[in-house]
Design a protein around this motif. Structure first.
Motif, mmCIF file in Angstrom:
data_model
loop_
_atom_site.group_PDB
_atom_site.id
_atom_site.type_symbol
_atom_site.label_atom_id
_atom_site.label_comp_id
_atom_site.label_asym_id
_atom_site.label_seq_id
_atom_site.Cartn_x
_atom_site.Cartn_y
_atom_site.Cartn_z
ATOM 1 N N ARG A 33 -2.988 -2.828 -11.071
ATOM 2 C CA ARG A 33 -3.989 -3.877 -10.869
ATOM 3 C C ARG A 33 -3.307 -4.964 -10.064
ATOM 4 N NH1 ARG A 33 -8.841 -5.789 -11.892
ATOM 5 N NH2 ARG A 33 -9.434 -3.978 -13.143
ATOM 6 N N VAL A 34 -3.789 -5.200 -8.868
ATOM 7 C CA VAL A 34 -3.080 -6.027 -7.884
ATOM 8 C C VAL A 34 -3.181 -7.512 -8.234
ATOM 9 C CG1 VAL A 34 -2.973 -6.688 -5.456
ATOM 10 C CG2 VAL A 34 -3.423 -4.299 -6.075
ATOM 11 N N THR A 35 -2.027 -8.158 -8.303
ATOM 12 C CA THR A 35 -1.962 -9.613 -8.443
ATOM 13 C C THR A 35 -1.962 -10.273 -7.071
ATOM 14 O OG1 THR A 35 -0.754 -9.473 -10.537
ATOM 15 C CG2 THR A 35 -0.551 -11.536 -9.298
ATOM 16 N N ALA A 36 -1.219 -9.679 -6.151
ATOM 17 C CA ALA A 36 -1.151 -10.200 -4.778
ATOM 18 C C ALA A 36 -0.735 -9.081 -3.843
ATOM 19 C CB ALA A 36 -0.164 -11.366 -4.685
ATOM 20 N N THR A 37 -1.138 -9.213 -2.588
ATOM 21 C CA THR A 37 -0.644 -8.352 -1.515
ATOM 22 C C THR A 37 -0.193 -9.266 -0.387
ATOM 23 O OG1 THR A 37 -1.139 -6.451 -0.092
ATOM 24 C CG2 THR A 37 -2.882 -8.065 -0.374
ATOM 25 N N ALA A 38 0.589 -8.732 0.540
ATOM 26 C CA ALA A 38 1.104 -9.541 1.641
ATOM 27 C C ALA A 38 0.744 -8.910 2.975
ATOM 28 C CB ALA A 38 2.625 -9.689 1.527
ATOM 29 N N LEU A 39 0.503 -9.764 3.969
ATOM 30 C CA LEU A 39 0.172 -9.289 5.309
ATOM 31 C C LEU A 39 1.415 -8.793 6.034
ATOM 32 C CD1 LEU A 39 -2.409 -10.979 4.667
ATOM 33 C CD2 LEU A 39 -2.470 -11.577 7.097
ATOM 34 N N ASN A 40 1.217 -7.777 6.866
ATOM 35 C CA ASN A 40 2.232 -7.300 7.788
ATOM 36 C C ASN A 40 1.580 -7.090 9.151
ATOM 37 O OD1 ASN A 40 4.867 -6.633 6.161
ATOM 38 N ND2 ASN A 40 3.160 -5.965 4.870
ATOM 39 N N GLY A 62 -2.920 -2.922 3.816
ATOM 40 C CA GLY A 62 -2.052 -3.470 2.787
ATOM 41 C C GLY A 62 -0.894 -2.558 2.465
ATOM 42 N N LEU A 63 0.323 -2.941 2.883
ATOM 43 C CA LEU A 63 1.501 -2.080 2.776
ATOM 44 C C LEU A 63 2.448 -2.479 1.656
ATOM 45 C CD1 LEU A 63 2.277 -1.603 6.567
ATOM 46 C CD2 LEU A 63 0.945 -0.140 5.044
ATOM 47 N N GLU A 64 2.047 -3.442 0.838
ATOM 48 C CA GLU A 64 2.872 -3.851 -0.305
ATOM 49 C C GLU A 64 1.997 -4.647 -1.266
ATOM 50 O OE1 GLU A 64 5.993 -6.490 1.129
ATOM 51 O OE2 GLU A 64 4.635 -7.279 2.648
ATOM 52 N N CYS A 65 2.430 -4.700 -2.520
ATOM 53 C CA CYS A 65 1.681 -5.481 -3.497
ATOM 54 C C CYS A 65 2.564 -5.784 -4.687
ATOM 55 C CB CYS A 65 0.419 -4.739 -3.954
ATOM 56 S SG CYS A 65 0.734 -3.378 -5.102
ATOM 57 N N SER A 66 2.064 -6.668 -5.538
ATOM 58 C CA SER A 66 2.631 -6.875 -6.864
ATOM 59 C C SER A 66 1.483 -6.814 -7.861
ATOM 60 C CB SER A 66 3.330 -8.234 -6.951
ATOM 61 O OG SER A 66 2.398 -9.287 -6.715
ATOM 62 N N GLY A 67 1.811 -6.557 -9.118
ATOM 63 C CA GLY A 67 0.759 -6.503 -10.113
ATOM 64 C C GLY A 67 1.235 -5.892 -11.411
ATOM 65 N N VAL A 68 0.271 -5.416 -12.198
ATOM 66 C CA VAL A 68 0.536 -4.896 -13.532
ATOM 67 C C VAL A 68 0.093 -3.438 -13.605
ATOM 68 C CG1 VAL A 68 0.019 -5.172 -15.984
ATOM 69 C CG2 VAL A 68 0.221 -7.198 -14.517
ATOM 70 N N VAL A 69 0.943 -2.597 -14.182
ATOM 71 C CA VAL A 69 0.606 -1.180 -14.313
ATOM 72 C C VAL A 69 -0.594 -1.022 -15.247
ATOM 73 C CG1 VAL A 69 1.419 1.091 -15.032
ATOM 74 C CG2 VAL A 69 2.989 -0.484 -13.885
ATOM 75 N N GLU A 70 -1.635 -0.368 -14.741
ATOM 76 C CA GLU A 70 -2.864 -0.185 -15.516
ATOM 77 C C GLU A 70 -3.030 1.255 -16.002
ATOM 78 O OE1 GLU A 70 -7.250 -0.770 -14.057
ATOM 79 O OE2 GLU A 70 -6.471 -2.679 -14.777
ATOM 80 N N ALA A 71 -2.443 2.209 -15.301
ATOM 81 C CA ALA A 71 -2.504 3.604 -15.723
ATOM 82 C C ALA A 71 -1.297 4.338 -15.157
ATOM 83 C CB ALA A 71 -3.797 4.256 -15.243
ATOM 84 N N VAL A 72 -0.910 5.414 -15.833
ATOM 85 C CA VAL A 72 0.266 6.185 -15.450
ATOM 86 C C VAL A 72 -0.123 7.653 -15.322
ATOM 87 C CG1 VAL A 72 2.582 6.903 -16.144
ATOM 88 C CG2 VAL A 72 1.815 4.570 -16.605
ATOM 89 N N GLY A 73 0.219 8.260 -14.191
ATOM 90 C CA GLY A 73 -0.110 9.659 -13.950
ATOM 91 C C GLY A 73 0.850 10.615 -14.632
ATOM 92 N N LYS A 74 0.489 11.862 -14.637
ATOM 93 C CA LYS A 74 1.284 12.912 -15.250
ATOM 94 C C LYS A 74 2.663 12.987 -14.596
ATOM 95 C CE LYS A 74 1.130 17.887 -16.226
ATOM 96 N NZ LYS A 74 0.355 19.137 -16.039
ATOM 97 N N GLY A 75 3.679 13.097 -15.432
ATOM 98 C CA GLY A 75 5.032 13.265 -14.939
ATOM 99 C C GLY A 75 5.787 11.971 -14.698
ATOM 100 N N ALA A 95 -6.880 -4.749 -2.102
ATOM 101 C CA ALA A 95 -7.859 -4.274 -3.085
ATOM 102 C C ALA A 95 -7.474 -4.780 -4.467
ATOM 103 C CB ALA A 95 -7.904 -2.744 -3.081
ATOM 104 N N GLU A 96 -8.393 -4.602 -5.404
ATOM 105 C CA GLU A 96 -8.115 -5.023 -6.779
ATOM 106 C C GLU A 96 -7.202 -4.041 -7.502
ATOM 107 O OE1 GLU A 96 -12.021 -7.612 -8.016
ATOM 108 O OE2 GLU A 96 -12.193 -5.421 -8.115
ATOM 109 N N LYS A 97 -7.214 -2.777 -7.085
ATOM 110 C CA LYS A 97 -6.363 -1.753 -7.686
ATOM 111 C C LYS A 97 -5.828 -0.847 -6.577
ATOM 112 C CE LYS A 97 -9.349 -1.438 -11.795
ATOM 113 N NZ LYS A 97 -10.132 -0.497 -12.640
ATOM 114 N N VAL A 98 -4.641 -0.279 -6.823
ATOM 115 C CA VAL A 98 -4.087 0.665 -5.857
ATOM 116 C C VAL A 98 -3.210 1.676 -6.591
ATOM 117 C CG1 VAL A 98 -2.060 -0.781 -5.319
ATOM 118 C CG2 VAL A 98 -2.879 0.889 -3.644
ATOM 119 N N ALA A 99 -3.275 2.929 -6.175
ATOM 120 C CA ALA A 99 -2.407 3.982 -6.720
ATOM 121 C C ALA A 99 -1.224 4.166 -5.781
ATOM 122 C CB ALA A 99 -3.184 5.286 -6.862
#
Length: 326
Positions: A33-40, A62-75, A95-99
């Motif tokens: 869940r994205v807290t912030a992203t930065a322009l490049n 959007g090539l980078e972001c910071s935020g909080v882990v909301e879900a974790v995939g297998k493995g 975006a508000e979320k990114v994988a």
């Protein structure tokens, strides 16, 4: 979720905040869940239609972001829901979320806010992979970075000084050069009023510098070669001035010069994971010690992505420009 969509290739006005399908987490990925992203700069090229999205990447900029882990995939073993992180992305940061593949995720460094951390992954991975992992800038050597007041430049100044290099920068105003000086740059050159080749030669007793990081391209190619000393290394990461030139290649042979170029976005996931691991090992301690810090010019709400792009393209900023989803 909401994301900034490029409605058609064009100017900043084509960036529109819209409701889109939620990002889905796959095997080996985490959902942030994205807290912030930065322009490049690459974001502006993608908006204009001149930087195709890599296969399988999010269509949103959007090539980078910071935020909080909301879900974790297998493995995925290292990261858990609730972790505060920042990440290197192939796209999708506006975006508000990114994988993102788990290997491209970094822990929030101590002493850095979650918002500010959005300005670290792309610059840290770009500079470390080019200047250090490839061009092998070493303590006691000299280093020239063009665009010293940019996001890349402000990071490069700090990390190069931290490892013990003498740092040369170019920038286009007295204010930007003063900013670079405050960050630790030793020699500050106004490219609008000075010949950087002559100044480099003057400051190095005619020898030239050891490593150059260049984002200008064609117009600077010959002058960069002339600015390098014996066994000098030129690394090109952009073509803001154009990608064609006519050059005298004599210096390459005479002084055993090396010229390399690379992007970061299109590299294999495994390659990015290797770079991210090196950044965590080599760069994060300097960040946590306060020797290197994210340089943030300002932030905009995600809905004002167009205004943020206008600021970036005006080159009136110093450091990174952030976008905040909320």
């Amino acid at each position: 979720m909401k994301a900034v969509v490029i409605t058609s290739p064009g100017g900043p006005e084509v960036l529109q905040l819209r409701e889109v399908e939620d990002a889905a987490v796959g095997d080996g990925e985490i959902l942030i869940r994205v807290t912030a992203t930065a322009l490049n700069r690459a974001d502006t090229l993608q908006r204009k239609g001149s930087y195709p999205v890599p296969a399988g990447a999010s269509p949103y900029p959007g090539l980078e972001c910071s935020g909080v882990v909301e879900a974790v995939g297998k493995g995925v073993k290292r990261w858990t829901i609730g972790d505060q992180v920042c990440a290197l992305l192939a796209g999708g940061g506006y975006a508000e979320k990114v994988a993102v593949p788990a290997g491209q995720v970094l822990p929030l460094p101590s002493g850095v806010s979650l918002t500010e951390a959005a300005g670290l992954p792309e610059v840290a991975c770009t500079v470390w992979s080019t200047v250090f992992m490839t061009s092998r800038l070493s303590p006691g050597e000299s280093f020239l970075v063009h665009g010293g007041s940019s996001g890349i430049g402000t990071f490069a100044i700090q990390i190069a000084k931290h490892i013990g290099a003498k740092v040369f920068v170019t920038a286009g105003s007295a204010e930007k050069l003063a900013f670079c000086k405050d960050l630790g740059a030793d020699v500050c050159i106004n490219y609008k009023t000075e010949d950087f080749v002559a100044r480099v030669k003057e400051e190095t007793g005619g020898k030239g510098v050891d490593v150059i990081l260049d984002n200008v391209g064609g117009p600077y190619f010959q002058r960069n070669l002339e600015s390098l000393g014996v066994d000098g290394r030129l690394f090109i990461i952009g073509f803001q001035g154009g990608n064609t030139t006519q050059a005298n290649l004599g210096p390459l042979l005479a002084r055993r010069l090396t010229v390399q170029a690379a992007g970061l976005r299109g590299r294999a996931i495994e390659d990015k994971a290797r770079i991210v691991a090196e950044v965590e090992k080599q760069v994060w301690p300097a960040v946590e010690a306060g020797r290197v810090r994210p340089v943030i010019h300002c932030s905009f709400p995600l809905a004002q992505a167009a205004e943020a792009h206008r600021l970036m393209e005006s080159s009136a900023h110093t450091g990174k420009i952030l976008l905040l989803p909320s």
